[in-house]
Motif scaffolding. Structure first.
Motif, PDB file in Angstrom:
ATOM      1  N   ASP A   1       0.843  -1.202   0.000  1.00 21.98           N
ATOM      2  CA  ASP A   1       0.000   0.000   0.000  1.00 21.98           C
ATOM      3  C   ASP A   1       0.877   1.250   0.000  1.00 21.98           C
ATOM      4  OD1 ASP A   1      -2.445   1.458   0.160  1.00 21.98           O
ATOM      5  OD2 ASP A   1      -2.112   1.750   2.297  1.00 21.98           O
ATOM      6  N   THR A   2       1.919   1.238   0.822  1.00 26.72           N
ATOM      7  CA  THR A   2       2.856   2.368   0.858  1.00 26.72           C
ATOM      8  C   THR A   2       3.589   2.517  -0.470  1.00 26.72           C
ATOM      9  OG1 THR A   2       3.171   2.069   3.244  1.00 26.72           O
ATOM     10  CG2 THR A   2       4.843   3.341   2.062  1.00 26.72           C
ATOM     11  N   ALA A   3       4.014   1.378  -1.040  1.00 27.07           N
ATOM     12  CA  ALA A   3       4.720   1.423  -2.320  1.00 27.07           C
ATOM     13  C   ALA A   3       3.827   1.979  -3.428  1.00 27.07           C
ATOM     14  CB  ALA A   3       5.201   0.022  -2.693  1.00 27.07           C
ATOM     15  N   THR A   4       2.557   1.587  -3.421  1.00 30.70           N
ATOM     16  CA  THR A   4       1.614   2.085  -4.431  1.00 30.70           C
ATOM     17  C   THR A   4       1.398   3.582  -4.294  1.00 30.70           C
ATOM     18  OG1 THR A   4       0.481  -0.065  -4.440  1.00 30.70           O
ATOM     19  CG2 THR A   4      -0.704   1.802  -5.386  1.00 30.70           C
ATOM     20  N   ASP A   5       1.245   4.046  -3.058  1.00 26.07           N
ATOM     21  CA  ASP A   5       1.071   5.486  -2.821  1.00 26.07           C
ATOM     22  C   ASP A   5       2.316   6.267  -3.251  1.00 26.07           C
ATOM     23  OD1 ASP A   5      -1.438   5.038  -1.832  1.00 26.07           O
ATOM     24  OD2 ASP A   5      -0.827   5.055   0.283  1.00 26.07           O
ATOM     25  N   ASN A   6       3.490   5.726  -2.922  1.00 25.26           N
ATOM     26  CA  ASN A   6       4.733   6.396  -3.321  1.00 25.26           C
ATOM     27  C   ASN A   6       4.871   6.453  -4.837  1.00 25.26           C
ATOM     28  OD1 ASN A   6       5.423   6.770  -0.651  1.00 25.26           O
ATOM     29  ND2 ASN A   6       6.742   4.978  -0.549  1.00 25.26           N
ATOM     30  N   ALA A   7       4.448   5.376  -5.497  1.00 26.81           N
ATOM     31  CA  ALA A   7       4.521   5.347  -6.959  1.00 26.81           C
ATOM     32  C   ALA A   7       3.604   6.413  -7.560  1.00 26.81           C
ATOM     33  CB  ALA A   7       4.137   3.961  -7.470  1.00 26.81           C
ATOM     34  N   LYS A   8       2.421   6.568  -6.995  1.00 25.24           N
ATOM     35  CA  LYS A   8       1.492   7.578  -7.501  1.00 25.24           C
ATOM     36  C   LYS A   8       2.047   8.988  -7.313  1.00 25.24           C
ATOM     37  CE  LYS A   8      -2.691   4.807  -6.796  1.00 25.24           C
ATOM     38  NZ  LYS A   8      -3.957   4.657  -6.025  1.00 25.24           N
ATOM     39  N   GLU A   9       2.678   9.225  -6.157  1.00 28.51           N
ATOM     40  CA  GLU A   9       3.285  10.542  -5.924  1.00 28.51           C
ATOM     41  C   GLU A   9       4.426  10.792  -6.902  1.00 28.51           C
ATOM     42  OE1 GLU A   9       4.505  10.939  -1.904  1.00 28.51           O
ATOM     43  OE2 GLU A   9       2.492  10.653  -1.065  1.00 28.51           O
ATOM     44  N   LEU A  10       5.208   9.755  -7.156  1.00 23.48           N
ATOM     45  CA  LEU A  10       6.328   9.904  -8.084  1.00 23.48           C
ATOM     46  C   LEU A  10       5.825  10.153  -9.502  1.00 23.48           C
ATOM     47  CD1 LEU A  10       9.361   9.890  -8.304  1.00 23.48           C
ATOM     48  CD2 LEU A  10       9.314   7.401  -8.554  1.00 23.48           C
ATOM     49  N   ILE A  11       4.736   9.480  -9.877  1.00 26.38           N
ATOM     50  CA  ILE A  11       4.148   9.706 -11.199  1.00 26.38           C
ATOM     51  C   ILE A  11       3.660  11.142 -11.331  1.00 26.38           C
ATOM     52  CG2 ILE A  11       2.166   9.129 -12.656  1.00 26.38           C
ATOM     53  CD1 ILE A  11       2.486   6.226 -11.728  1.00 26.38           C
ATOM     54  N   ASN A  12       3.030  11.662 -10.271  1.00 30.34           N
ATOM     55  CA  ASN A  12       2.564  13.052 -10.300  1.00 30.34           C
ATOM     56  C   ASN A  12       3.733  14.026 -10.460  1.00 30.34           C
ATOM     57  OD1 ASN A  12      -0.112  12.290  -9.987  1.00 30.34           O
ATOM     58  ND2 ASN A  12      -0.051  12.440  -7.751  1.00 30.34           N
ATOM     59  N   ASP A  13       4.822  13.777  -9.728  1.00 34.09           N
ATOM     60  CA  ASP A  13       5.999  14.651  -9.835  1.00 34.09           C
ATOM     61  C   ASP A  13       6.611  14.594 -11.236  1.00 34.09           C
ATOM     62  OD1 ASP A  13       5.658  15.325  -7.202  1.00 34.09           O
ATOM     63  OD2 ASP A  13       7.144  13.899  -6.436  1.00 34.09           O
ATOM     64  N   LEU A  14       6.707  13.378 -11.776  1.00 36.09           N
ATOM     65  CA  LEU A  14       7.281  13.229 -13.114  1.00 36.09           C
ATOM     66  C   LEU A  14       6.372  13.825 -14.180  1.00 36.09           C
ATOM     67  CD1 LEU A  14       8.754   9.616 -12.874  1.00 36.09           C
ATOM     68  CD2 LEU A  14      10.031  11.755 -13.075  1.00 36.09           C
ATOM     69  N   THR A  15       5.053  13.748 -13.965  1.00 35.78           N
ATOM     70  CA  THR A  15       4.118  14.345 -14.917  1.00 35.78           C
ATOM     71  C   THR A  15       4.283  15.858 -14.956  1.00 35.78           C
ATOM     72  OG1 THR A  15       2.514  12.557 -14.549  1.00 35.78           O
ATOM     73  CG2 THR A  15       1.678  14.588 -15.518  1.00 35.78           C
ATOM     74  N   LEU A  16       4.456  16.456 -13.783  1.00 33.80           N
ATOM     75  CA  LEU A  16       4.709  17.903 -13.727  1.00 33.80           C
ATOM     76  C   LEU A  16       6.024  18.246 -14.431  1.00 33.80           C
ATOM     77  CD1 LEU A  16       3.660  18.725 -10.037  1.00 33.80           C
ATOM     78  CD2 LEU A  16       2.413  19.288 -12.131  1.00 33.80           C
TER      79      LEU A  16
END
Length: 292
Positions: free
Chosen positions: A251-266
């Motif tokens: 669950d933590t890994a999935t949340d971290n991945a989503k945050e990283l995707i948001n940062d990379l998208t920006l």
């Protein structure tokens, strides 16, 4: 700044990883719920069984006499699979905090064995075993139990101790240890045991239970059942904790991945905007040059 293609590849890679961790979270959640339902039945059984053993042990001290040897035997319960956070490290560190120079350990699970081996405890490992994470069989405990009793009865060890992870709730699980032999009176007075005790009529509860042929014979015969039951319940509880820890880790890994995707998208959008701005400037500069 990274190129657009490189950022896009990273986003796709992390998104794929996020799908995998999300799926693993769902699998761990399903396994944990299944094991938890089974463990409730196991827990109720061994809690009542402990009450019987406690009554027997009160007046039969022979199995509770500690051997003279200073060496202790530990049974360490870890997992055979990873990706479960600090689950294995915590229980191994708990064992190390109790360790004495002459002690030996029987390791259940590949991760515990790997930890001890990497810390130079190869010669301290008396045996290593693995049991099914989802289809644990009570009869599988019998050879291990027989080995433990033989080691204790031959006075090779002063105490037999069990180290495992205790389930508190889906977010909290604590490494703990219990003394199997000689009997530790605190083992029969845990909150879990009292919680699962069946309500008995006071008049019936105060009546003394008669044992045939004798308490001594029954207790000696019940020793193997007691050790086997304690091992079975502890492994079951550790399996519940393992899957709960894996679910939390995924669950933590999935949340971290989503945050990283948001940062990379920006970052991707920013890089693309800069490219567009640069192209416009080049077009304007070219147009100005052609009019001169």
């Amino acid at each position: 700044m990274q190129s657009l293609d490189k950022i896009k590849r990273r986003i796709n890679s992390i998104r794929t990883t996020s799908k995998i961790t999300g799926a693993m979270k769902l699998v761990a959640t399903a396994k944990m719920k299944k094991l938890m339902n089974q463990f409730k039945n196991v827990n109720a059984f061994y809690a009542e069984f402990y009450n019987i053993i406690e009554d027997l042990a009160k007046n039969v001290p022979s199995p509770s006499i500690k051997n003279q040897t200073q060496a202790n035997l530990w049974i360490l319960i870890s997992s055979s699979l990873g990706l479960c956070g600090s689950f294995n490290i915590n229980v191994c560190k708990h064992l190390m905090s109790k360790w004495k120079p002459n002690d030996k350990v029987i390791v259940i699970g590949r991760k515990g064995y790997a930890y001890l081996k990497s810390h130079g405890f190869d010669d301290k490992i008396a045996d290593r075993l693995e049991f099914s994470n989802t289809n644990l069989n009570y009869l599988e405990m019998l050879p291990l139990c027989e080995n433990i009793l033989n080691l204790y009865n031959s006075q090779q060890f002063g105490t037999i101790n069990l180290v495992y992870t205790k389930f508190v709730n889906s977010l909290t699980f604590n490494p703990t240890d219990i003394q199997l032999l000689p009997f530790d009176s605190s083992l029969f007075k845990t909150a879990d045991t009292k919680k699962h005790m069946v309500n008995i009529d006071l008049d019936e509860k105060n009546k003394e239970i008669e044992y045939e042929p004798s308490k001594e014979d029954i207790l000696n015969s019940a020793l193997s059942i007691f050790v086997t039951t304690a091992l079975y319940a502890a492994i079951y509880e550790s399996n519940v904790c393992e899957n709960a820890a894996r679910r939390n880790a995924m669950d933590t890994a999935t949340d971290n991945a989503k945050e990283l995707i948001n940062d990379l998208t920006l970052e991707f959008n920013d890089a693309r905007q800069q490219n567009i701005t640069q192209e416009i400037n080049e077009i304007v500069a070219g147009a100005d040059g052609s009019t001169m």
